[in-house]
Write an enzyme that holds these catalytic residues in place. Structure first.
Site, short mmCIF file in Angstrom:
data_model
loop_
_atom_site.label_atom_id
_atom_site.label_comp_id
_atom_site.label_asym_id
_atom_site.label_seq_id
_atom_site.Cartn_x
_atom_site.Cartn_y
_atom_site.Cartn_z
N ARG A 34 0.91 -1.25 -0.05
CA ARG A 34 -0.05 -0.13 -0.04
C ARG A 34 0.87 1.31 0.01
O ARG A 34 0.42 2.31 -0.63
CB ARG A 34 -1.03 0.00 1.32
CG ARG A 34 -2.05 -0.73 1.05
CD ARG A 34 -3.20 -0.35 2.10
NE ARG A 34 -4.41 -1.09 1.64
CZ ARG A 34 -5.22 -1.40 2.83
NH1 ARG A 34 -4.87 -1.53 3.91
NH2 ARG A 34 -6.62 -2.03 2.38
N LYS A 192 -18.23 -16.78 4.31
CA LYS A 192 -19.81 -16.29 4.55
C LYS A 192 -20.47 -15.69 3.50
O LYS A 192 -20.31 -14.63 2.91
CB LYS A 192 -20.16 -15.66 5.70
CG LYS A 192 -19.84 -16.51 7.09
CD LYS A 192 -19.60 -15.59 8.22
CE LYS A 192 -19.51 -16.28 9.30
NZ LYS A 192 -19.29 -15.62 10.51
N GLY A 345 -8.04 -8.98 0.88
CA GLY A 345 -6.98 -9.68 1.31
C GLY A 345 -6.45 -10.93 0.97
O GLY A 345 -5.31 -11.33 0.83
N GLY A 368 -12.65 -3.03 1.99
CA GLY A 368 -14.25 -2.91 2.23
C GLY A 368 -14.49 -1.85 1.06
O GLY A 368 -15.55 -2.15 0.55
C1 3PG Z 1 -8.25 -1.11 4.49
O1 3PG Z 1 -7.56 -2.04 5.24
O2 3PG Z 1 -9.22 -1.70 3.73
C2 3PG Z 1 -8.48 0.23 4.53
O3 3PG Z 1 -7.12 0.74 4.97
C3 3PG Z 1 -9.71 0.82 5.32
O4 3PG Z 1 -9.32 0.35 6.67
P1 3PG Z 1 -10.88 0.42 7.63
O5 3PG Z 1 -11.58 -0.57 7.14
O6 3PG Z 1 -10.13 0.31 8.72
O7 3PG Z 1 -11.36 1.66 7.49
#
Ligand code: 3PG
Length: 391
Positions: A34, A192, A345, A368
């Site tokens: 990242r 899930k 991930g 997310g």
């Molecule tokens: C992630 O790891 O998907 C982003 O850095 C966002 O992190 P967060 O879900 O803690 O907002």
């Protein structure tokens, strides 16, 4: 929206919201992906002669409580080494003004230590906005968060634009979700259905083939009437799975035929892998991967695709004996001529494990935010950048 490359940044103060949320253990960064993905925007600003201020979150700390583990110190050290300049970490910027010269970079300490960050507090957002002439949103990974450093700051800045990474992520996702070449294939794995129901629902309106993996695949197999034994499954979501299957069928789209699976009795590293026809799964079996015949069919589907969206593995790829399905899938995507977009991930871990990074058209840095975009949600950071451009 406005784009970073369209501005003259010379001697301007530029605040870049990056997503430098990388895994760190005992001060050691285990994946720098990242940070590396954020560098083009930072370098562009440096090379344009801007005074560069970078802000990012790390983890999910409690606001108002500093912890050493969630400090950006290791990231600042990496940036100092990479950029070959003494990058300073600014910890008290809210109270004390700081100096930054043209071509220089400073990093503000973890923005989630600041009170009001996650509530998008207006006072905090204004303070961010006052730091710079131009606000650059580059943290696509947090585009789904309406926080002071991702949303409010853009609202109160005179000038807000998208950074290079943010624009690339958006371009790749738009290409797949808004204007895909067909046949379009989506692969959705994971434990899930409940966590990816909206994603599956949205994709079932668009794709020609929906390939499923993990517990999600088991729930769909059960909904189709197959015995899945003790496999990971969500019985509460069988009806949702049935609805998605019907929706696909109505559009002439489909799920691939699963003819064989790899089973075990326990999920352990040394559990023997037993290949079974899908009709032979016993009540005490657990499905941990797909078999060769199923994967042959899936490989053919991937080979004929023009657009591929990949989120989630096929089987328990962390264990060698259950990794074949995910490896064959990774290989098929890598060899395909389709535009392929991967995110999440586990998917990135699989891509790294099977060494196909260089053969995927675009690998998203977002988790997310990636899923919410695919669901069809309007992400707050996109919404505010578009609004700013119109105003
Ligand atoms: C992630 O790891 O998907 C982003 O850095 C966002 O992190 P967060 O879900 O803690 O907002």
């Amino acid at each position: 929206m406005n784009y970073l490359e369209d501005f003259n940044l010379k001697d301007k103060k530029v605040l870049i919201r990056s997503d430098l949320n990388v895994p760190i253990k005992s001060g050691i960064i285990s994946s720098k992906k990242r940070i590396q993905a954020s560098l083009p925007t930072i370098l562009f600003a440096i090379n344009s002669g801007a005074k560069v201020i970078v802000t990012s979150h790390l983890g999910r700390p409690m606001e108002g409580h500093f912890t050493e583990e969630e400090s950006l110190k290791p990231i600042v050290k990496y940036l100092s080494d990479y950029l070959n300049q003494d990058v300073r970490l600014i910890t008290d910027w809210i109270e004390s003004p700081f100096q930054v010269d043209s071509g220089q970079v400073v990093v503000l300490e973890n923005c989630r230590f600041n009170n009001g960050e996650q509530e998008n507090d207006a006072e905090l957002a204004k303070k961010y906005a006052e730091l710079a002439d131009i606000f650059v949103m580059d943290a696509f990974g947090t585009a789904h968060r309406k926080h002071a450093s991702t949303y409010g700051v853009a609202e109160y800045s005179d000038c807000a634009c998208s950074g290079i990474l943010f624009s690339s992520e958006l371009k790749a996702l738009n290409k797949v979700m808004k204007d895909p070449n067909h046949p379009m294939v989506a692969i959705v794995g994971g434990s899930k259905v409940s966590t990816k129901l909206s994603v599956l629902d949205a994709l079932s309106d668009k794709v020609d083939q929906l390939i499923l993996g993990g517990g999600i695949a088991n729930t769909f197999l059960k909904a189709q009437g197959f015995e899945i034994g003790k496999s990971l499954c969500e019985d509460d979501f069988l009806t949702s799975a049935e609805k998605i299957i019907k929706k696909l069928e109505k559009r002439g789209a489909s799920l691939p035929i699963i003819s064989d699976v790899i089973c075990g009795k326990l999920l352990t590293e040394d559990e023997p892998a037993i290949i079974k026809d899908i009709s032979e799964v016993d009540s005490d079996d657990m499905i941990f991967d797909l078999g060769k015949n199923s994967m042959d069919g899936i490989t053919k589907i991937v080979q004929s695709a023009k657009t591929i969206l990949w989120n989630g593995p096929i089987g328990v790829f962390e264990f060698k004996q259950f990794s074949n399905g995910t490896e064959l899938l990774a290989d098929a995507i890598a060899k395909s001529n389709a535009f392929s977009l991967a995110g999440g991930g586990d998917t990135i871990a699989a891509i790294e494990k099977f060494k196909v990074e260089n053969n995927i058209s675009y690998i998203s840095t977002a988790g997310g935010a990636f899923l919410e975009f695919v669901e069809g949600k309007k992400l707050p950071a996109i919404e505010i950048l578009e609004k700013k451009c119109q105003s």
